[in-house]
Design an enzyme around this catalytic site. Structure first.
Site, PDB file in Angstrom:
ATOM      1  N   ARG A 113       0.849  -1.210   0.000  1.00 61.33           N
ATOM      2  CA  ARG A 113       0.000   0.000   0.000  1.00 61.33           C
ATOM      3  C   ARG A 113       0.873   1.244   0.000  1.00 61.33           C
ATOM      4  NH1 ARG A 113      -3.140  -3.958   2.221  1.00 61.33           N
ATOM      5  NH2 ARG A 113      -5.035  -4.243   0.976  1.00 61.33           N
TER       6      ARG A 113
ATOM      7  N   ASP B 220       0.131  -6.637  -3.613  1.00 62.50           N
ATOM      8  CA  ASP B 220      -1.292  -6.338  -3.429  1.00 62.50           C
ATOM      9  C   ASP B 220      -1.677  -5.394  -4.554  1.00 62.50           C
ATOM     10  OD1 ASP B 220      -3.932  -5.816  -2.203  1.00 62.50           O
ATOM     11  OD2 ASP B 220      -3.013  -6.642  -0.398  1.00 62.50           O
TER      12      ASP B 220
ATOM     13  N   HIS C 185      -6.662 -10.205  -3.968  1.00 64.44           N
ATOM     14  CA  HIS C 185      -5.748  -9.078  -3.736  1.00 64.44           C
ATOM     15  C   HIS C 185      -4.655  -9.023  -4.803  1.00 64.44           C
ATOM     16  CE1 HIS C 185      -7.013  -7.269   0.101  1.00 64.44           C
ATOM     17  NE2 HIS C 185      -7.425  -8.470   0.446  1.00 64.44           N
TER      18      HIS C 185
ATOM     19  N   ASP D 207      -6.450 -14.382   1.465  1.00 68.20           N
ATOM     20  CA  ASP D 207      -7.581 -13.704   2.101  1.00 68.20           C
ATOM     21  C   ASP D 207      -8.459 -12.965   1.100  1.00 68.20           C
ATOM     22  OD1 ASP D 207      -5.308 -12.049   1.688  1.00 68.20           O
ATOM     23  OD2 ASP D 207      -6.235 -10.480   2.895  1.00 68.20           O
ATOM     24  N   GLU D 208      -9.704 -12.838   1.490  1.00 70.68           N
ATOM     25  CA  GLU D 208     -10.661 -11.899   0.881  1.00 70.68           C
ATOM     26  C   GLU D 208     -10.775 -12.004  -0.639  1.00 70.68           C
ATOM     27  OE1 GLU D 208     -10.881  -8.196   3.850  1.00 70.68           O
ATOM     28  OE2 GLU D 208      -8.983  -8.241   2.782  1.00 70.68           O
TER      29      GLU D 208
ATOM     30  N   TRP E 277      -6.775 -14.175  11.503  1.00 72.83           N
ATOM     31  CA  TRP E 277      -6.944 -12.712  11.577  1.00 72.83           C
ATOM     32  C   TRP E 277      -8.378 -12.288  11.803  1.00 72.83           C
ATOM     33  CZ3 TRP E 277      -9.377  -9.279   8.036  1.00 72.83           C
ATOM     34  CH2 TRP E 277      -9.874  -9.867   6.852  1.00 72.83           C
TER      35      TRP E 277
ATOM     36  N   PHE F   9      -2.238  -3.224  14.050  1.00 78.89           N
ATOM     37  CA  PHE F   9      -1.652  -1.948  14.454  1.00 78.89           C
ATOM     38  C   PHE F   9      -1.942  -0.832  13.448  1.00 78.89           C
ATOM     39  CE2 PHE F   9       1.989  -3.591  17.438  1.00 78.89           C
ATOM     40  CZ  PHE F   9       1.039  -4.261  18.195  1.00 78.89           C
TER      41      PHE F   9
ATOM     42  N   TRP G  18      -1.073  -2.815   8.301  1.00 78.92           N
ATOM     43  CA  TRP G  18      -1.572  -2.519   6.952  1.00 78.92           C
ATOM     44  C   TRP G  18      -1.432  -1.018   6.753  1.00 78.92           C
ATOM     45  CZ3 TRP G  18      -2.112  -6.877   4.440  1.00 78.92           C
ATOM     46  CH2 TRP G  18      -2.434  -8.032   5.152  1.00 78.92           C
ATOM     47  N   THR G  19      -0.950  -0.623   5.581  1.00 82.49           N
ATOM     48  CA  THR G  19      -0.465   0.757   5.489  1.00 82.49           C
ATOM     49  C   THR G  19      -1.283   1.674   4.572  1.00 82.49           C
ATOM     50  OG1 THR G  19       1.088   0.096   3.772  1.00 82.49           O
ATOM     51  CG2 THR G  19       1.897   0.089   6.041  1.00 82.49           C
ATOM     52  N   GLU G  20      -2.536   1.302   4.304  1.00 77.62           N
ATOM     53  CA  GLU G  20      -3.352   2.197   3.467  1.00 77.62           C
ATOM     54  C   GLU G  20      -3.244   3.652   3.942  1.00 77.62           C
ATOM     55  OE1 GLU G  20      -4.370  -0.714   4.622  1.00 77.62           O
ATOM     56  OE2 GLU G  20      -5.771  -1.712   3.251  1.00 77.62           O
TER      57      GLU G  20
END
Ligand code: ACM
Ligand code: ZN
Length: 746
Positions: free
Chosen positions: A161, A190, A267, A322-323, A389, A415, A464-466
């Site tokens: 991200r 991603d 993703h 995931d997802e 998760w 976090f 996660w760094t969005e």
């Protein structure tokens, strides 16, 4: 030049003994027995090490600022000058290779361990004593014996991200190694960017390592376009294979394994953008899932993982999992053919097919597939390890089946959440995870049978760094929370004690300052924890803060706390309603605006509530009691006092008898990131008999659904002394979730 022995004797005689509080080691060691006196190091100090421990000894030499030539090889039986540090490799079992012992005497430090990891951890304990010591070049004598509780202690960096340069990854490695973590998981791929060079597929980094817009929200909500290096506004980057190998070596020297994550089958928008043929038949641009019906997908993944495994020697190879959306697979002729040919039940089994196929490949190379807990859907591949998760359920299920599990539940290990009052913090994705909540996390779920505990290998924090575009911000989100998680994963459960941790942590803020880390400072907010006894109309109040040894003062009549207000010394009990105001005081001054609890033992407290439609299954809070239990919610809808609704809220409260009513109010929150909105309006109807209701008023929303910071609003309706026994409260859902905490009837 000062002769070492004399120098040492003079200093030692001048120093008094250190108390237990001098051992500010985090994570807390298994045992510290303070000795008498002080060990003093200086320009004269020499460090000796058994050959396998030389690198650990060199790192200690750097901490002590010694010339490299003063760190030398050592062999059993070799005598050393007084004042030396000796790293001795002992024989021992493999499982003890992380255990260590340190004897700090006034004339020598002796470190023993059977493994390099243990030698490193000893080195880090001494490093912390050096960096937190109040004495110049002196550390207290002691015997320390220590070993980790869990074998996996991790941090995940999402470098997709936002991309962080290798130098910053090195800085993170240094910092987490200081706290004895042993795993750095890199989320390398991603939608937002592919971050590692793959020789066979250079298009990945040519076409998908840069994007046209640096900020997350405008990019994700906009055209999600990629860019090429050098194009105007191109934002991103990637690691070359040499850089990645350098990180691996740098990390290994510091006891850290880097686990690479290459996402599949979801993703993966950036891969499909570079290689459209890997998407589904008929799928539109922007598809995020690989086509599982296409064998090219597996050829691609295997080629990529072959290069990845040549760079990263980690046992675990993370494939994401995931997802993944299922819509494209449902509509794709190739995916449907795959389902038919393999007699799969549905798209979940199709996903499982893909993971199983990858698992076969990865295990054929002697590695272990690791994936997010969605890999349990449609059946878990044999030999796969699971990162839990979405809560702990996936982890519990996998451990019960005998699979390795890493605990990373969102509630305590993400976090990317706010850690202090979200209205004052830099924008985050949502949620609320203060330091103490991390500290109180227990990685072994209570419901997991004892014989399955061994499958829980440890825990990991995920960043996660969005919403984390800079390195300074990344540090802010990680520190000090990762220091709390280090103790959670290393120290014995019974050894963990919050106040003791706070005390030690205070000394570590100094280390973070020395190392130029932009850590989140401890908050002055006072956390008010009430326990209400509705029958007795009494409330017991506990106050706490992130400050160590704070001076907390409070009032109960709504007045501003001052330096003469009551000092909080422990839990106290209030009778009836009260307006509690409390704040931390420092140097005779209030540290920040007071925190407030409007404790209203109102007319609906403990009464019966009937729901037309139930709350959302995901956010039941205290079920039927939630809205009339006297507790208002905190800053997060995950605190089990906020009840969630995907529909209108429509409830009726039976007050038990006819009475005169002045006001009905209910508070809602808005945090649009996760889709939480104010109601359009709230209405109250009243009735004497529970059959015939008459409208009593309406309160309309004035918060824009576009307002993107956490906000609260109380919808209040004046009843003007209306006589009623039944109160119907209705709130109109405008979109997404509504969260309500308490319907206050007065
Ligand atoms: C995840 O947070 N999607 C693993
Ligand atoms: Zn397909």
């Amino acid at each position: 030049m000062i002769r070492p022995i004399l120098f040492f004797l003079i200093l030692a005689s001048n120093l008094s003994g250190f108390s237990q509080s001098a051992f500010n080691i985090i994570p807390k060691p298994e045992s510290v027995i303070p000795g008498k006196g002080v060990y003093v190091y200086g320009a004269h100090t020499r460090i000796y090490a058994s050959k396998p421990f030389l690198a650990a000894a060199q790192l200690l030499g750097e901490t002590m600022k010694l010339p490299a030539k003063q760190v030398a090889l050592w062999q059993k039986g070799m005598s050393v000058p007084s004042g030396s540090v000796v790293f001795e490799k002992t024989s021992g079992k493999q499982e003890d290779s992380s255990a260590y012992r340190i004897d700090i005497k006034s004339g020598e430090i002796r470190i023993s361990s059977s493994g390099y990891a243990g030698a490193l951890y000893a080195m880090q304990s001494i490093t912390q004593l050096v960096l937190t010591s109040n004495q110049t070049n002196g550390i207290p004598c002691a015997t320390i014996a220590d070993k980790p509780r869990f074998g996996y202690r991790g941090l995940m960096m999402d470098v997709s991200r936002h991309f962080y340069p290798p130098s910053f990854v090195h800085k993170m490695i240094d910092l987490i190694a200081l706290y004895k973590l042993n795993t750095l998981h890199l989320h390398l791929t991603d939608a937002a960017g592919w971050r590692i060079a793959i020789k066979r597929y250079p298009q990945l980094t040519e076409k998908a390592a840069w994007r046209s817009e640096g900020q997350w929200k405008p990019w994700w909500k906009g055209d999600r376009a990629y860019a090429r290096f050098g194009e105007a506004k191109a934002y991103g980057g990637f690691y070359t294979q040499d850089e990645a190998r350098e990180m691996v070596t740098y990390a290994a020297t510091r006891g850290i394994t880097i686990i690479p994550e290459i996402e599949m089958p979801g993703h993966s928008e950036e891969v499909i953008a570079a290689f459209p043929h890997l998407g589904c038949v008929g799928a539109k641009a922007g598809q995020g899932e690989f086509c599982i019906g296409n064998d090219s997908t597996f050829v691609f993944m295997q080629d990529v993982l072959t290069e990845i495994m040549s760079i990263f020697p980690s046992q675990y190879i993370h494939i994401g999992g995931d997802e993944a959306g299922k819509k494209n697979w449902k509509a794709c002729s190739r995916c449907q053919q795959r389902i038919k040919d393999n007699k799969l039940k549905d798209e979940l089994e199709l996903q499982s097919y893909a993971i199983r196929r990858m698992e076969k490949f990865i295990s054929s190379k002697g590695r272990t597939l690791l994936g997010w807990d969605e890999i349990l859907e449609g059946g878990l591949a044999p030999g796969a390890a699971v990162m839990s998760w979405r809560g702990e359920k996936g982890g519990i299920d996998a451990a019960n089946m005998g699979h390795d599990v890493i605990m990373t539940p969102g509630e305590t290990c993400y976090f990317d959440k706010y850690q202090q009052d979200p209205t004052l913090e830099p924008e985050a994705i949502g949620g609320f995870l203060p330091l103490q909540k991390v500290y109180n996390y227990e990685p072994i779920p209570a419901e997991l049978p004892g014989d399955k505990h061994r499958f829980v290998k440890g825990a990991q924090a995920n960043v996660w760094t969005e919403y984390i575009p800079t390195m300074e911000h990344f540090e802010y989100m990680v520190f000090p929370r990762i220091i709390a998680l280090s103790e959670v994963t290393w120290s014995n459960k019974t050894a963990r004690e919050w106040t003791d941790f706070q005390s030690r942590l205070t000394a570590h803020y100094r280390i973070l300052q020395q190392k130029n880390v932009n850590y989140c400072r401890p908050s002055d907010r006072v956390e008010i924890s009430p326990v209400i006894n509705a029958a007795a109309r009494q409330t017991t109040i506990t106050l706490s803060t992130e400050q160590y040894n704070p001076e907390i003062r409070y009032t109960i009549d709504g007045s501003m706390p001052t330096t003469t207000s009551t000092v909080y010394t422990g839990p106290f009990t209030l009778s009836g309603s009260a307006l509690l105001k409390t704040a931390v005081f420092r140097n005779g001054k209030i540290a920040q605006q007071p925190d407030t609890l409007d404790l209203r033992l109102h007319k609906a407290l403990g009464k019966t509530v009937t729901y037309v439609k139930k709350w959302s299954g995901s956010y039941p809070a205290q079920k039927e009691q939630t809205l009339v239990n006297g507790y208002t919610g905190s800053l997060t809808y995950q605190d089990k006092q906020w009840q969630g609704f995907l529909t209108d809220l429509d409830v009726t409260i039976d007050l038990g008898m006819l009475q005169s009513l002045q006001n009905v109010s209910c508070r809602f929150m808005q945090v649009i990131g996760p889709g939480v909105y104010m109601p359009l309006y709230a209405e109250v109807y009243v009735s004497a008999d529970g059959q015939n209701f008459i409208p009593a008023g309406r309160s309309t929303n004035d918060i824009s659904p576009l307002y993107d910071r956490l906000t609260f609003k109380s919808f209040s309706i004046d009843l003007k002394n209306t006589e009623a026994r039944y109160v119907r409260f209705f709130a109109k859902n405008q979109r997404g979730f509504m969260f309500a905490d308490e319907i206050i009837v007065e």
